[in-house]
Structures are given as structure tokens and as C-alpha cells.
Design an enzyme around this catalytic site. Structure first.
Site, PDB file in Angstrom:
ATOM      1  N   ASP A 135     -31.000  16.565  -9.322  1.00 24.40           N
ATOM      2  CA  ASP A 135     -30.052  16.009 -10.273  1.00 24.40           C
ATOM      3  C   ASP A 135     -28.649  16.168  -9.669  1.00 24.40           C
ATOM      4  O   ASP A 135     -28.283  17.260  -9.243  1.00 24.40           O
ATOM      5  CB  ASP A 135     -30.159  16.785 -11.595  1.00 24.40           C
ATOM      6  CG  ASP A 135     -29.197  16.271 -12.649  1.00 24.40           C
ATOM      7  OD1 ASP A 135     -29.335  15.106 -13.044  1.00 24.40           O
ATOM      8  OD2 ASP A 135     -28.298  17.028 -13.069  1.00 24.40           O
TER       9      ASP A 135
ATOM     10  N   GLU B  12     -32.148  10.287  -8.829  1.00 23.35           N
ATOM     11  CA  GLU B  12     -31.868   9.226  -9.782  1.00 23.35           C
ATOM     12  C   GLU B  12     -31.226   8.057  -9.070  1.00 23.35           C
ATOM     13  O   GLU B  12     -30.418   8.241  -8.160  1.00 23.35           O
ATOM     14  CB  GLU B  12     -30.912   9.734 -10.863  1.00 23.35           C
ATOM     15  CG  GLU B  12     -31.610  10.001 -12.165  1.00 23.35           C
ATOM     16  CD  GLU B  12     -30.627  10.454 -13.215  1.00 23.35           C
ATOM     17  OE1 GLU B  12     -30.674   9.940 -14.333  1.00 23.35           O
ATOM     18  OE2 GLU B  12     -29.804  11.336 -12.908  1.00 23.35           O
TER      19      GLU B  12
ATOM     20  N   ASP C 288     -29.485  20.840 -16.411  1.00 24.04           N
ATOM     21  CA  ASP C 288     -29.625  20.163 -15.128  1.00 24.04           C
ATOM     22  C   ASP C 288     -30.986  20.429 -14.476  1.00 24.04           C
ATOM     23  O   ASP C 288     -31.562  19.554 -13.842  1.00 24.04           O
ATOM     24  CB  ASP C 288     -28.500  20.572 -14.175  1.00 24.04           C
ATOM     25  CG  ASP C 288     -27.136  20.173 -14.716  1.00 24.04           C
ATOM     26  OD1 ASP C 288     -27.092  19.251 -15.562  1.00 24.04           O
ATOM     27  OD2 ASP C 288     -26.127  20.770 -14.309  1.00 24.04           O
TER      28      ASP C 288
END
Ligand code: ZN
Length: 214
Positions: free
Chosen positions: A28, A112, A193
Site C-alpha cells: 500500500d 494498487e 494500511d
């Protein structure tokens, strides 16, 4: 600006696939922590990331104070360009070393799919300083050399709001100030996170949710 470039040419083979590790990870992206890892091996942003924006601001201020057409102004402009260049070079160096290290450590890296414009709106211009999209390009390049697979998980997937343990979606976590939360369904406690990183890993590997609680 008096830069010296050294080009080296060798006949060594570049694209050799190293011995693989069997390890997968989800990351992340963040501001304080550059990468939060699903396995806990987080990567902190180097100090120069935050220092460099201060140096750039200082050099710009000095430039704006000098009289137009003066020698001092010319020198200040050169100085600003130097500070920019140095920052870019250091960031580039950090990105390459980190990408290489991660590719040696992991077979599969899930991240991501970055929507830089959206992140900018959320986090302001800091996102540009961190250069996430540059890093992803470098990571993909290094991965192609080592045989590491980089999987990008779609942005609309709400990685922060979903409990990685039971799959429950908790829209309250949308609030960025919430760093820790407890899943209302299964009761597992989450670090924001870390939970996101685990979700990104599971989504990337097509394993989400790992466990369904009745
Ligand atoms: Zn849960």
C-alpha cells in the site's frame, strides 16, 4: 550545469532470471511510509524526500528576491536548477535500489493501480515529491529482468475499507484519520494500511476473502 555523464558498455547478459523465492507481497503506498507491506516488512520514505521540498522552496524564495537581470539572479537560478536535479537523482537512485531489492525478495508483487490525479486531490502536491508513478515504472522494468510478476489491482477496489479476514466492508474507514479499526462483523483489529496491503495481495492473487465467517 557542468554535469558529467559516464556511459558503460559491457557484453554481460542483462536479462537473467534469478533463482525464485516463492514469496508474494502486497504493498500500500503512503506518505509517511513509502510502502506498507502485507508481511510487515515496510519501507519508510527516506528523510531526503521531506528535506528536499524544503530546500527547493528555499532556493525558489532566494531566486524571487534577486533583481531581474542581475548576476545574483543568474546564480540563484542555477542553484535552484541544481537543487531540483540533485533531488531527482537521489529519488531515482532510491527507486532503482528499492525496486531491485524487492524483485530479489519476491516472486509476485501486488500494488494498487495508481490514479495519481485522485491521490493528488487527496494528499496534495506531496504525491508528486514521492514519485509513485515513476517508482512503478522502475519496478516493472526491474521485475522484467528478474522474472518477478507485478500485478496491479484496480483502484475502485476499496482496499482500505474491507476487512481482510472476513471480507466485510466498513465504509466508516473512508475517513483518512482512522488509522486503526475493529471489524464490526468478526472483531479482528486492523491497522489501516496493513489491512489495505493484505487486501491488495489477496485481490492480486485472486484469493479474497481468505476466510468466510458464518
Ligand atoms: Zn472482519
Amino acid at each position: 550545469m557542468g554535469d558529467i555523464y559516464v556511459y558503460l558498455v559491457t557484453d554481460a547478459k542483462n536479462f537473467e532470471v534469478e533463482t525464485r523465492t516463492g514469496q508474494s507481497v502486497g504493498f500500500d503506498f503512503g506518505l509517511k511510509k513509502f510502502l506498507t507491506a502485507s508481511d510487515g516488512k515496510d519501507i519508510t520514505s527516506p528523510l531526503f524526500f521531506s528535506n528536499s521540498s524544503k530546500l527547493i522552496a528555499k532556493a525558489s524564495r532566494e531566486l524571487s528576491r534577486k533583481c531581474k537581470g542581475s548576476n545574483n539572479r543568474r546564480r540563484a537560478r542555477l542553484n535552484l536548477a541544481r537543487v531540483y536535479k540533485k533531488t531527482t537523482n537521489r529519488r531515482h537512485d532510491f527507486h532503482f535500489k528499492l525496486a531491485r531489492r524487492l524483485c530479489l525478495e519476491y516472486d509476485t508483487i501486488c500494488i494498487e493501480n495508481l490514479n495519481v490525479k485522485g491521490m493528488q486531490r487527496l494528499w496534495g502536491r506531496k504525491i508528486l515529491d514521492l514519485g509513485f508513478s515513476d517508482f512503478v515504472k522502475i519496478l516493472r522494468y526491474e521485475a522484467s529482468k528478474f522474472g518477478t510478476v507485478v500485478i496491479e489491482v484496480e483502484r475502485y477496489f476499496a482496499s482500505s475499507q474491507i476487512c481482510h479476514y472476513c471480507g466485510e466492508k466498513n465504509p466508516q474507514v473512508k475517513d483518512l484519520r482512522i488509522r486503526k479499526w475493529k471489524c464490526p462483523k468478526c472483531g479482528v483489529e486492523h491497522d489501516r494500511d496493513r489491512n489495505a496491503a493484505i487486501n491488495i495481495l489477496q485481490e492480486g492473487l485472486g484469493q479474497r476473502p481468505l476466510q468466510e465467517i458464518p
